[in-house]
Design a protein around this motif. Structure first.
Motif, PDB file in Angstrom:
ATOM      1  N   HIS A 273      29.776  66.030  12.167  1.00 32.28           N
ATOM      2  CA  HIS A 273      29.662  65.131  13.309  1.00 32.28           C
ATOM      3  C   HIS A 273      30.257  63.757  12.965  1.00 32.28           C
ATOM      4  O   HIS A 273      31.129  63.253  13.668  1.00 32.28           O
ATOM      5  N   ASN A 274      29.797  63.176  11.885  1.00 31.44           N
ATOM      6  CA  ASN A 274      30.365  61.885  11.473  1.00 31.44           C
ATOM      7  C   ASN A 274      31.856  62.035  11.166  1.00 31.44           C
ATOM      8  O   ASN A 274      32.668  61.166  11.476  1.00 31.44           O
ATOM      9  N   GLN A 275      32.189  63.193  10.582  1.00 29.77           N
ATOM     10  CA  GLN A 275      33.580  63.440  10.215  1.00 29.77           C
ATOM     11  C   GLN A 275      34.511  63.385  11.433  1.00 29.77           C
ATOM     12  O   GLN A 275      35.569  62.753  11.394  1.00 29.77           O
ATOM     13  N   ILE A 276      34.091  63.986  12.552  1.00 32.01           N
ATOM     14  CA  ILE A 276      34.992  63.985  13.724  1.00 32.01           C
ATOM     15  C   ILE A 276      35.066  62.574  14.327  1.00 32.01           C
ATOM     16  O   ILE A 276      36.086  62.164  14.854  1.00 32.01           O
ATOM     17  N   TRP A 277      34.004  61.804  14.177  1.00 31.32           N
ATOM     18  CA  TRP A 277      34.080  60.398  14.620  1.00 31.32           C
ATOM     19  C   TRP A 277      35.110  59.638  13.766  1.00 31.32           C
ATOM     20  O   TRP A 277      35.820  58.779  14.263  1.00 31.32           O
ATOM     21  N   VAL A 278      35.170  59.987  12.494  1.00 29.99           N
ATOM     22  CA  VAL A 278      36.137  59.303  11.619  1.00 29.99           C
ATOM     23  C   VAL A 278      37.574  59.715  11.973  1.00 29.99           C
ATOM     24  O   VAL A 278      38.523  58.968  11.756  1.00 29.99           O
ATOM     25  N   MET A 279      37.724  60.904  12.541  1.00 28.91           N
ATOM     26  CA  MET A 279      39.057  61.315  13.000  1.00 28.91           C
ATOM     27  C   MET A 279      39.414  60.645  14.328  1.00 28.91           C
ATOM     28  O   MET A 279      40.551  60.694  14.780  1.00 28.91           O
ATOM     29  N   SER A 280      38.415  60.053  14.975  1.00 29.85           N
ATOM     30  CA  SER A 280      38.661  59.452  16.293  1.00 29.85           C
ATOM     31  C   SER A 280      39.128  58.010  16.133  1.00 29.85           C
ATOM     32  O   SER A 280      39.127  57.448  15.037  1.00 29.85           O
ATOM     33  N   ASP A 281      39.446  57.400  17.271  1.00 23.26           N
ATOM     34  CA  ASP A 281      39.942  56.020  17.253  1.00 23.26           C
ATOM     35  C   ASP A 281      38.893  55.030  16.749  1.00 23.26           C
ATOM     36  O   ASP A 281      39.240  53.907  16.382  1.00 23.26           O
ATOM     37  N   ARG A 282      37.626  55.423  16.738  1.00 16.78           N
ATOM     38  CA  ARG A 282      36.578  54.509  16.252  1.00 16.78           C
ATOM     39  C   ARG A 282      36.830  54.082  14.811  1.00 16.78           C
ATOM     40  O   ARG A 282      36.326  53.055  14.371  1.00 16.78           O
ATOM     41  N   ALA A 283      37.562  54.904  14.067  1.00 20.36           N
ATOM     42  CA  ALA A 283      37.769  54.627  12.640  1.00 20.36           C
ATOM     43  C   ALA A 283      38.912  53.648  12.386  1.00 20.36           C
ATOM     44  O   ALA A 283      39.152  53.265  11.238  1.00 20.36           O
ATOM     45  N   ILE A 284      39.618  53.265  13.463  1.00 21.67           N
ATOM     46  CA  ILE A 284      40.703  52.273  13.303  1.00 21.67           C
ATOM     47  C   ILE A 284      40.573  51.221  14.415  1.00 21.67           C
ATOM     48  O   ILE A 284      41.401  51.146  15.319  1.00 21.67           O
ATOM     49  N   PRO A 285      39.517  50.386  14.318  1.00 19.22           N
ATOM     50  CA  PRO A 285      39.258  49.423  15.392  1.00 19.22           C
ATOM     51  C   PRO A 285      40.355  48.367  15.498  1.00 19.22           C
ATOM     52  O   PRO A 285      40.989  48.021  14.503  1.00 19.22           O
ATOM     53  N   ARG A 286      40.533  47.856  16.710  1.00 18.73           N
ATOM     54  CA  ARG A 286      41.479  46.744  16.917  1.00 18.73           C
ATOM     55  C   ARG A 286      40.955  45.491  16.218  1.00 18.73           C
ATOM     56  O   ARG A 286      41.729  44.679  15.723  1.00 18.73           O
ATOM     57  N   SER A 287      39.615  45.364  16.193  1.00 18.42           N
ATOM     58  CA  SER A 287      39.016  44.164  15.630  1.00 18.42           C
ATOM     59  C   SER A 287      37.536  44.459  15.391  1.00 18.42           C
ATOM     60  O   SER A 287      36.957  45.309  16.060  1.00 18.42           O
ATOM     61  N   PHE A 288      36.922  43.716  14.454  1.00 16.32           N
ATOM     62  CA  PHE A 288      35.468  43.865  14.297  1.00 16.32           C
ATOM     63  C   PHE A 288      34.778  43.491  15.600  1.00 16.32           C
ATOM     64  O   PHE A 288      33.714  43.999  15.932  1.00 16.32           O
ATOM     65  N   ARG A 289      35.420  42.558  16.324  1.00 14.86           N
ATOM     66  CA  ARG A 289      34.807  42.049  17.549  1.00 14.86           C
ATOM     67  C   ARG A 289      34.851  43.070  18.669  1.00 14.86           C
ATOM     68  O   ARG A 289      34.287  42.855  19.736  1.00 14.86           O
ATOM     69  N   MET A 290      35.600  44.148  18.459  1.00 15.46           N
ATOM     70  CA  MET A 290      35.751  45.150  19.514  1.00 15.46           C
ATOM     71  C   MET A 290      35.213  46.497  19.052  1.00 15.46           C
ATOM     72  O   MET A 290      35.799  47.537  19.328  1.00 15.46           O
ATOM     73  N   MET A 291      34.145  46.463  18.293  1.00 16.43           N
ATOM     74  CA  MET A 291      33.524  47.739  17.926  1.00 16.43           C
ATOM     75  C   MET A 291      32.018  47.677  18.170  1.00 16.43           C
ATOM     76  O   MET A 291      31.420  46.613  18.151  1.00 16.43           O
ATOM     77  N   GLU A 292      31.442  48.850  18.415  1.00 20.69           N
ATOM     78  CA  GLU A 292      29.993  48.924  18.590  1.00 20.69           C
ATOM     79  C   GLU A 292      29.314  48.953  17.225  1.00 20.69           C
ATOM     80  O   GLU A 292      29.958  49.207  16.205  1.00 20.69           O
ATOM     81  N   GLY A 293      28.021  48.718  17.230  1.00 23.25           N
ATOM     82  CA  GLY A 293      27.243  48.871  16.010  1.00 23.25           C
ATOM     83  C   GLY A 293      26.013  49.715  16.323  1.00 23.25           C
ATOM     84  O   GLY A 293      25.547  49.733  17.469  1.00 23.25           O
ATOM     85  N   PHE A 294      25.528  50.416  15.308  1.00 25.88           N
ATOM     86  CA  PHE A 294      24.371  51.297  15.514  1.00 25.88           C
ATOM     87  C   PHE A 294      23.438  51.216  14.308  1.00 25.88           C
ATOM     88  O   PHE A 294      23.911  51.202  13.166  1.00 25.88           O
ATOM     89  N   GLY A 295      22.149  51.214  14.581  1.00 26.65           N
ATOM     90  CA  GLY A 295      21.168  51.284  13.487  1.00 26.65           C
ATOM     91  C   GLY A 295      21.080  52.702  12.928  1.00 26.65           C
ATOM     92  O   GLY A 295      20.496  52.932  11.874  1.00 26.65           O
ATOM     93  N   ILE A 296      21.596  53.673  13.662  1.00 23.81           N
ATOM     94  CA  ILE A 296      21.683  55.094  13.318  1.00 23.81           C
ATOM     95  C   ILE A 296      20.318  55.779  13.272  1.00 23.81           C
ATOM     96  O   ILE A 296      20.030  56.637  14.104  1.00 23.81           O
ATOM     97  N   HIS A 297      19.491  55.451  12.294  1.00 25.04           N
ATOM     98  CA  HIS A 297      18.202  56.144  12.183  1.00 25.04           C
ATOM     99  C   HIS A 297      17.349  55.898  13.418  1.00 25.04           C
ATOM    100  O   HIS A 297      17.491  54.879  14.085  1.00 25.04           O
ATOM    101  N   THR A 298      16.432  56.791  13.642  1.00 23.45           N
ATOM    102  CA  THR A 298      15.364  56.498  14.587  1.00 23.45           C
ATOM    103  C   THR A 298      14.348  55.645  13.831  1.00 23.45           C
ATOM    104  O   THR A 298      13.864  56.047  12.768  1.00 23.45           O
TER     105      THR A 298
END
Ligand code: HDD
Length: 710
Positions: A198-223
């Motif tokens: 699951h994480n691996q396919i996210w890394v293959m997606s555009d999320r892994a090459i952001p335009r800027s830190f200012r243009m990315m989401e953040g997640f605490g991940i764990h519940t």
């Protein structure tokens, strides 16, 4: 004029006590001795050997010899900034934390963004997860939310973290490749550890090459848990939503940016803050009542699963603003220590086995990274509240604890420091009922590795899916072992068979019908193979549109970098009209000319050149404008790098506006084949350019430009 939003937070005031100004001061040794020569060592005669006696030399060199500390074992490459967090409305029904109940507070924060795999000096544009770590200096103590820009993690149990990291880091025999997952050991591990997919396919997606830190989401991940005054628990997932939307560059750009400006993200963050364009994220929470713990088809304790927003909406509760760059990179960004174990009353952990392991690892790593147990006394790590306890001594003790006692209970110091009462805000762990056997195993409820990667892939726009296929093809193409490539193809085919077919074609391989042991080995050698992966994929949601960047915000062009190609004689009238509109909307206009210094417009005014063409590249900009002016265009035509610049901008699906004679220049480029393109604007209103730019890219152009020979 004073920028009111930049008034010092309590943490900044605290840090200022440690600032060392260098204005109008004499150079001294660390002992305060005034020094009048720091260029020559003490020698026995003009051409003689250096004397051991030279304590000035020794002090200077010793300090230098020890300037470096071990870089972080992961997330070594990072950039930090100060800011504050404000709550929109109290969520006291869920949490008693002051930061979640007091809307009047401005809680100071320090944030560090990072890549994971690369060394401290590696490129910002590596294909990788980004760290998104936030230190909240709250009035009840420090809370660290140590997350990533992807909502899930690679593995389910902290026990596997060293394996994951050893697989992705440079291969140990040759220390290759740097800051890249595209190599055999990583895919050897991934293909045998399907929980990573699951994480691996996210890394293959555009999320892994952001335009800027200012243009990315953040997640605490764990519940995590939120605990209210009554001691009731609700499960929570934390989300950071960037005000500028979620945007990425293409892989071709990422590769080129790495050469043109490997500090691209660091520079972007720094420049935006210096320009007063403060990056902002809203904090959102997904709340799950305690009684709904088992309502989902996945386990809330499994960090490889997200809760789709379509199932539990994200409630926006506050905003974080970053408004101040660090004074000193090492003292602040390098020495900051984040620990997931830093929580405050009103927030608590769950039994997520990845989180539980992290609670140990981060304190442990600071001991070797920062040299001892007193790392919390380093200015950036000090809480804004006073601390008192009986912990003593250790390397680099910065305080001078007074008194005769360092134990509890005592009578000699009047019983101080005394224990806090619950009513005074003492921390108290959530009293979770536990009645279980002590076992070393993985919960059966974690045993679904394919449903969510498939949901992610299904939820993306066509252009995002195409990027994923290209990324897998690139990454697996870099593996040297066919059996690893084939095993990955089989594994990807379990996510989506069309995706696997595209990748197989690119690799020139067949997807195997089956592979030996298609199993998550983490479950244990004696586990029942039949029960393991892949069982039938669950399909509890057809698509989750919120996962796609096609559904992000496309409103603002603030801080977007616009390259304006000019030479002597460029059209001032066109340029001014466009510049005024762009700057009013917050974009940054840069003049690129055949040379540095000044460039003269057709109204005989000199303009400062921002970059000579030889010093810059199209990939550092978001869009391109050519204002025209006959003489200027003739000059630009003669320099092939301008033609390359335009072609590349076009290839990367960016907006291009040209006025008047500018059209003559694009005749020499591939742009001329696409005048109908929605983001190619010839003699149009500047607002059309603004609107095209706000869309980030025109992905409709993607198929056309795919095979352009640039
Ligand atoms: Fe970690 C650093 C994020 C799992 C062990 N991690 C680190 C940083 C971030 C994360 C953002 C950099 C903090 C900074 O800027 O200084 N890590 C995560 C996330 C995880 C995760 C979101 C899963 C949800 N990490 C994880 C596990 C372990 C570690 C399971 C170990 C068992 N992480 C570390 C570390 C680091 C670290 C080795 C290196 C430097 C540091 O801690 O301070 O302890």
């Amino acid at each position: 004029m004073e920028d009111k939003s930049r008034q010092d937070t309590q943490k900044i005031k605290d840090l200022k006590n440690h600032h060392k100004e260098v204005k109008d001061t004499t150079l001294t040794t660390n002992q305060g001795l005034k020094v009048n020569d720091t260029n020559n060592s003490l020698k026995s005669g003009e051409r003689g050997s250096t004397l051991l006696e030279d304590f000035l030399l020794r002090e200077k060199i010793t300090n230098f010899d020890h300037e470096r500390i071990p870089e972080r074992i992961v997330h070594a490459r990072g950039s930090g900034a100060h800011g504050y967090f404000e709550l929109y409305e109290s969520i006291e029904q869920f949490s008693k934390a002051g930061i979640f109940t007091d809307v009047k507070r401005k809680t100071p924060v320090f944030v560090r963004f990072s890549t994971v795999a690369g060394s401290k000096g590696s490129t910002d544009l590596a294909r990788d997860v980004r760290g998104f770590a936030v230190k909240f200096y709250t009035e009840e103590g420090t809370w660290d939310l140590v997350g990533n820009n992807m909502p899930i993690f690679f593995i389910q149990d902290a026990m596997k973290f060293p394996d994951l990291i050893h697989a992705v880091k440079p291969e140990p025999n040759k220390e290759i490749p740097q800051a890249a997952s595209a190599h055999d050991t990583f895919y050897d591990f991934v293909s045998r550890t399907t929980e990573t997919l699951h994480n691996q396919i996210w890394v293959m997606s555009d999320r892994a090459i952001p335009r800027s830190f200012r243009m990315m989401e953040g997640f605490g991940i764990h519940t995590f848990r939120l605990i209210n005054e009554k001691g009731e628990s609700h499960f929570v997932k934390f989300h950071w939503k960037p005000k500028l939307g979620v945007h990425s560059v293409t892989w071709d750009e990422a590769v080129k940016i790495s050469g043109a400006d490997s500090d691209f993200h660091r520079r972007d963050l720094w420049d935006a803050i210096e320009a007063g364009e403060y990056p902002e994220w809203e904090l959102g929470v997904q709340i799950v009542p305690q009684e709904d713990e088992f309502k989902f088809e996945f386990d809330l304790l499994d960090p490889t699963k997200l809760i789709p927003e379509e199932m539990v909406p994200v409630q926006i509760i506050g905003k974080m603003t970053l408004n101040r760059n660090p004074e000193n990179f090492f003292a602040e960004t390098e020495q900051v220590a984040f620990l997931p174990g830093h929580i405050v009353p009103g927030i608590d952990f769950t039994n997520d086995p990845l989180l539980q392991g992290r609670l140990f690892s981060y304190r442990d790593t600071q001991l070797s990274r920062l040299g001892g147990p007193n790392f919390h006394q380093i200015p950036i790590n000090r809480p804004i509240v006073e601390t008192h306890n009986n912990q003593r001594d250790g390397k680099m003790q910065m305080d001078i604890p007074k008194g005769q006692t360092a134990y509890f209970p005592n009578s000699l110091s009047g019983g101080c420091p005394h224990l806090s009462k619950m009513a005074e805000g003492a921390f108290h762990s959530y009293e979770e009922r536990i009645d279980a056997k002590k076992i070393r195993t993985r919960s059966e409820s974690f045993n679904d590795h394919f449903s969510q990667p498939a949901l992610f892939y299904r939820s993306l726009a066509k252009w995002e899916q195409a990027h994923i296929a290209d990324a897998y093809t690139f990454e697996l193409g870099k593996c040297n072992h066919t059996h690893i490539q084939e095993r990955m193809l089989w594994v990807v085919s379990q996510i989506d068979s069309d995706l696997a077919k595209k990748v197989a074609k690119g690799l020139g391989l067949e997807i195997p019908k089956s592979i030996e042991q298609p199993i998550n080995q983490a479950i244990g050698a004696d586990a029942d193979v039949e029960k393991q992966q892949p069982p039938k994929k669950k399909n509890y949601l057809d698509t989750a549109p919120t996962l796609s960047q096609a559904n992000t915000k496309f409103e603002s062009i603030a801080t977007r970098q616009i390259a304006v190609l000019v030479a002597d004689g460029f059209s001032m009238k066109n340029f001014k009209k466009m510049k005024d509109v762009l700057e009013k909307k917050g974009a940054v206009v840069k003049l690129i000319a055949p040379h540095g210094g000044k460039v003269r417009c057709n109204e005989n005014m000199d303009h400062e050149v921002d970059a000579a063409i030889m010093t810059t590249e199209s990939v550092l900009f978001d869009a391109l404008y050519i204002p025209g002016g006959k003489k200027a265009i003739e000059k630009l035509k003669k320099e092939s790098k301008f033609i390359k610049f335009i072609n590349e901008t076009f290839k990367h699906c960016k907006a291009i506006a040209v006025d008047d004679e500018g059209e003559d220049l694009i005749k020499y480029t591939f742009v001329s084949t696409s005048k109908e393109d929605a983001a190619v604007l010839i003699n149009k209103n500047p607002m059309d350019f603004v609107n095209a730019l706000a869309k980030h890219r025109n992905w409709d152009r993607m198929e056309l430009v795919k095979n352009l020979p640039i």
